[in-house]
Design a protein around this motif. Structure first.
Motif, PDB file in Angstrom:
ATOM      1  N   THR A   1     -30.557  27.944  10.229  1.00  0.00           N
ATOM      2  CA  THR A   1     -30.432  29.261  10.865  1.00  0.00           C
ATOM      3  C   THR A   1     -30.854  29.196  12.323  1.00  0.00           C
ATOM      4  N   GLY A   2     -31.845  28.390  12.591  1.00  0.00           N
ATOM      5  CA  GLY A   2     -32.347  28.259  13.954  1.00  0.00           C
ATOM      6  C   GLY A   2     -31.539  27.345  14.841  1.00  0.00           C
ATOM      7  N   GLY A   3     -30.538  26.699  14.267  1.00  0.00           N
ATOM      8  CA  GLY A   3     -29.667  25.846  15.062  1.00  0.00           C
ATOM      9  C   GLY A   3     -30.007  24.376  15.042  1.00  0.00           C
ATOM     10  N   ASN A   4     -30.983  23.988  14.242  1.00  0.00           N
ATOM     11  CA  ASN A   4     -31.271  22.558  14.118  1.00  0.00           C
ATOM     12  C   ASN A   4     -30.160  21.886  13.329  1.00  0.00           C
ATOM     13  N   THR A   5     -29.777  20.695  13.769  1.00  0.00           N
ATOM     14  CA  THR A   5     -28.648  20.014  13.155  1.00  0.00           C
ATOM     15  C   THR A   5     -29.019  18.612  12.691  1.00  0.00           C
ATOM     16  N   ASN A   6     -28.227  18.135  11.748  1.00  0.00           N
ATOM     17  CA  ASN A   6     -28.373  16.765  11.277  1.00  0.00           C
ATOM     18  C   ASN A   6     -26.982  16.241  10.981  1.00  0.00           C
ATOM     19  N   TYR A   7     -26.721  14.999  11.353  1.00  0.00           N
ATOM     20  CA  TYR A   7     -25.398  14.409  11.187  1.00  0.00           C
ATOM     21  C   TYR A   7     -25.471  13.072  10.468  1.00  0.00           C
TER      22      TYR A   7
END
Length: 119
Positions: free
Chosen positions: A53-59
């Motif tokens: 929700t806060g915009g943290n990403t993982n790829y």
């Protein structure tokens, strides 16, 4: 049951781009993470990208630098911009949403959208 609507799959040549979208109903709230997984024939489903929700990403390592996940919290929609596509990106891509429903976490999946990368 939460129905997720996925759009944007298709056939593209190597090096091309596609943008996937995953929309959750506007009536729901409490979405924690939204993400994309993929499953190629004969392989297990794997994480592609996820966003909080806060915009943290993982790829996944295999897509870093080529794919970008974004999210519109007001529209309950997640996007996956896929650039520099490779034949090995060919798979069915599934949207995944984790909801916090009165303190309990539930995971929902989209129906899947086919992405094919071929010349």
């Amino acid at each position: 049951q939460v129905q997720l609507v996925e759009t944007g799959g298709g056939l593209v040549q190597p090096g091309g781009s596609l943008r996937l979208a995953c929309a959750a109903p506007l009536s729901i709230y409490g979405i924690n993470t939204m993400g994309w997984y993929r499953q190629a024939p004969g392989k297990q489903r794997e994480l592609v990208a996820i966003i909080t929700t806060g915009g943290n990403t993982n790829y996944a390592d295999s897509v870093k630098g080529r794919f970008t996940i974004t999210r519109d919290n007001l529209q309950n929609t997640a996007y996956l911009q896929m650039n520099s596509l490779k034949p090995e990106d060919t798979a069915v891509y599934y949207c995944n949403v984790e909801l916090d429903e009165l303190g309990r976490l539930h995971t929902y999946w989209g129906q899947g959208t086919q992405v094919s990368v071929s010349s």
